[in-house]
Design a protein around this motif. Structure first.
Motif, PDB file in Angstrom:
ATOM      1  N   CYS A  57      47.909  37.968  87.929  1.00 22.72           N
ATOM      2  CA  CYS A  57      48.302  38.064  86.525  1.00 22.72           C
ATOM      3  C   CYS A  57      47.109  38.401  85.644  1.00 22.72           C
ATOM      4  O   CYS A  57      45.968  38.075  85.948  1.00 22.72           O
ATOM      5  CB  CYS A  57      48.910  36.745  86.062  1.00 22.72           C
ATOM      6  N   LYS A  58      47.427  39.045  84.534  1.00 23.13           N
ATOM      7  CA  LYS A  58      46.408  39.420  83.559  1.00 23.13           C
ATOM      8  C   LYS A  58      46.603  38.560  82.311  1.00 23.13           C
ATOM      9  O   LYS A  58      47.706  38.475  81.775  1.00 23.13           O
ATOM     10  CB  LYS A  58      46.552  40.895  83.213  1.00 23.13           C
ATOM     11  N   LEU A  59      45.513  37.936  81.853  1.00 25.20           N
ATOM     12  CA  LEU A  59      45.569  37.106  80.659  1.00 25.20           C
ATOM     13  C   LEU A  59      45.726  37.994  79.433  1.00 25.20           C
ATOM     14  O   LEU A  59      44.947  38.908  79.207  1.00 25.20           O
ATOM     15  CB  LEU A  59      44.297  36.263  80.532  1.00 25.20           C
ATOM     16  N   ILE A  60      46.756  37.726  78.632  1.00 26.12           N
ATOM     17  CA  ILE A  60      46.997  38.494  77.416  1.00 26.12           C
ATOM     18  C   ILE A  60      46.413  37.768  76.207  1.00 26.12           C
ATOM     19  O   ILE A  60      45.705  38.354  75.405  1.00 26.12           O
ATOM     20  CB  ILE A  60      48.507  38.712  77.189  1.00 26.12           C
ATOM     21  N   SER A  61      46.718  36.486  76.109  1.00 22.20           N
ATOM     22  CA  SER A  61      46.296  35.744  74.930  1.00 22.20           C
ATOM     23  C   SER A  61      46.298  34.255  75.232  1.00 22.20           C
ATOM     24  O   SER A  61      46.978  33.793  76.159  1.00 22.20           O
ATOM     25  CB  SER A  61      47.244  36.040  73.775  1.00 22.20           C
ATOM     26  N   GLU A  62      45.536  33.504  74.426  1.00 20.16           N
ATOM     27  CA  GLU A  62      45.532  32.048  74.497  1.00 20.16           C
ATOM     28  C   GLU A  62      45.737  31.487  73.097  1.00 20.16           C
ATOM     29  O   GLU A  62      45.317  32.082  72.117  1.00 20.16           O
ATOM     30  CB  GLU A  62      44.204  31.512  75.045  1.00 20.16           C
ATOM     31  N   LYS A  63      46.382  30.342  73.055  1.00 22.95           N
ATOM     32  CA  LYS A  63      46.670  29.711  71.768  1.00 22.95           C
ATOM     33  C   LYS A  63      46.583  28.202  71.945  1.00 22.95           C
ATOM     34  O   LYS A  63      46.993  27.674  72.969  1.00 22.95           O
ATOM     35  CB  LYS A  63      48.071  30.121  71.320  1.00 22.95           C
ATOM     36  N   HIS A  64      46.048  27.512  70.949  1.00 18.83           N
ATOM     37  CA  HIS A  64      46.003  26.055  70.953  1.00 18.83           C
ATOM     38  C   HIS A  64      47.102  25.546  70.028  1.00 18.83           C
ATOM     39  O   HIS A  64      47.329  26.094  68.955  1.00 18.83           O
ATOM     40  CB  HIS A  64      44.637  25.564  70.474  1.00 18.83           C
ATOM     41  N   HIS A  65      47.766  24.485  70.485  1.00 18.99           N
ATOM     42  CA  HIS A  65      48.888  23.938  69.722  1.00 18.99           C
ATOM     43  C   HIS A  65      48.794  22.416  69.725  1.00 18.99           C
ATOM     44  O   HIS A  65      48.640  21.796  70.785  1.00 18.99           O
ATOM     45  CB  HIS A  65      50.213  24.394  70.347  1.00 18.99           C
ATOM     46  N   LYS A  66      48.885  21.812  68.545  1.00 15.48           N
ATOM     47  CA  LYS A  66      48.804  20.360  68.414  1.00 15.48           C
ATOM     48  C   LYS A  66      50.189  19.795  68.147  1.00 15.48           C
ATOM     49  O   LYS A  66      50.926  20.315  67.312  1.00 15.48           O
ATOM     50  CB  LYS A  66      47.851  20.003  67.271  1.00 15.48           C
ATOM     51  N   ILE A  67      50.519  18.719  68.859  1.00 17.19           N
ATOM     52  CA  ILE A  67      51.811  18.051  68.692  1.00 17.19           C
ATOM     53  C   ILE A  67      51.561  16.593  68.332  1.00 17.19           C
ATOM     54  O   ILE A  67      50.870  15.880  69.058  1.00 17.19           O
ATOM     55  CB  ILE A  67      52.651  18.129  69.989  1.00 17.19           C
ATOM     56  N   LYS A  68      52.104  16.147  67.217  1.00 17.18           N
ATOM     57  CA  LYS A  68      51.984  14.749  66.809  1.00 17.18           C
ATOM     58  C   LYS A  68      53.016  13.928  67.568  1.00 17.18           C
ATOM     59  O   LYS A  68      54.188  14.298  67.625  1.00 17.18           O
ATOM     60  CB  LYS A  68      52.180  14.611  65.310  1.00 17.18           C
ATOM     61  N   THR A  69      52.572  12.801  68.162  1.00 14.01           N
ATOM     62  CA  THR A  69      53.462  12.019  69.012  1.00 14.01           C
ATOM     63  C   THR A  69      53.689  10.594  68.517  1.00 14.01           C
ATOM     64  O   THR A  69      54.793  10.095  68.574  1.00 14.01           O
ATOM     65  CB  THR A  69      52.912  11.957  70.445  1.00 14.01           C
ATOM     66  N   ARG A  70      52.633   9.898  68.124  1.00  8.70           N
ATOM     67  CA  ARG A  70      52.688   8.490  67.709  1.00  8.70           C
ATOM     68  C   ARG A  70      53.397   7.638  68.754  1.00  8.70           C
ATOM     69  O   ARG A  70      54.353   6.918  68.463  1.00  8.70           O
ATOM     70  CB  ARG A  70      53.344   8.358  66.350  1.00  8.70           C
ATOM     71  N   MET A  71      52.925   7.721  69.999  1.00  8.64           N
ATOM     72  CA  MET A  71      53.556   7.019  71.107  1.00  8.64           C
ATOM     73  C   MET A  71      52.770   5.762  71.473  1.00  8.64           C
ATOM     74  O   MET A  71      51.580   5.840  71.749  1.00  8.64           O
ATOM     75  CB  MET A  71      53.633   7.951  72.322  1.00  8.64           C
ATOM     76  N   PRO A  72      53.436   4.600  71.474  1.00  8.15           N
ATOM     77  CA  PRO A  72      52.747   3.353  71.836  1.00  8.15           C
ATOM     78  C   PRO A  72      52.261   3.367  73.286  1.00  8.15           C
ATOM     79  O   PRO A  72      52.686   4.182  74.102  1.00  8.15           O
ATOM     80  CB  PRO A  72      53.823   2.280  71.645  1.00  8.15           C
TER      81      PRO A  72
END
Length: 175
Positions: free
Chosen positions: A118-133
């Motif tokens: 496979c050829k890498l096209i793009s990368e992206k960072h994504h943040k998800i808020k969870t607030r999990m005990p």
């Protein structure tokens, strides 16, 4: 507006220091020295990075965060819905958020699993808020805007290979 107020206040201070220096030169010089020391001290504390805050964010090692059953599907427009099962294996810290690294790969076949061809096209960072005990697990859901032109070009091209998502957990912040 805040900038204008700051400039007016600075000009007022400069005027008062000049006036005091003219009327009482020794006292004015002492006041100017004190103002310069206060400005340098406040500048230092403004740009100083507090390491305690940074250490507090990374209380849970990545090994104690488990992300499984990851699925993604087109939701609407260029938004993709990402769902997964998240487990916080920490004994005492609440998981505030996680950060994912999304890699978009163009693979020649649709059943590619090791991503060697496979050829890498793009990368992206994504943040998800969870607030999990601590010691909890839950399903998470997030929407990702896929606005990268290179990825969209491969998706819309019928002769190109297939797009594969490689999703990695980078870190988690805790409290």
């Amino acid at each position: 507006m805040g900038f204008v107020i700051g400039v007016v206040a600075a000009l007022l201070v400069i005027f008062l220091l000049t006036f005091i220096t003219i009327k009482k030169p020794v006292f004015g010089e002492v006041m100017i020295a004190l103002v310069v020391i206060m400005i340098l001290t406040s500048t230092y504390f403004y740009f100083h990075k507090d390491e305690r805050v940074e250490n507090k964010k990374h209380l849970i090692p990545v090994e104690q965060i488990e992300l499984t059953d990851i699925h993604h599907s087109l939701a609407y427009g260029n938004y993709y819905k990402l769902t997964a099962l998240l487990k916080n294996h920490s004994q005492k810290y609440r998981l505030q958020s996680i950060e994912l690294k999304l890699s978009f790969l163009n693979c020649p076949t649709s059943d590619e699993t090791d991503f060697k061809n496979c050829k890498l096209i793009s990368e992206k960072h994504h943040k998800i808020k969870t607030r999990m005990p601590a010691q909890q697990s839950a399903s998470i859901e997030s929407y990702i805007l896929l606005d990268d032109e290179a990825v969209l070009a491969v998706i819309n091209d019928k002769n190109a290979g297939s797009i594969h998502w490689k999703i990695e957990l980078l870190n988690g912040s805790a409290r």
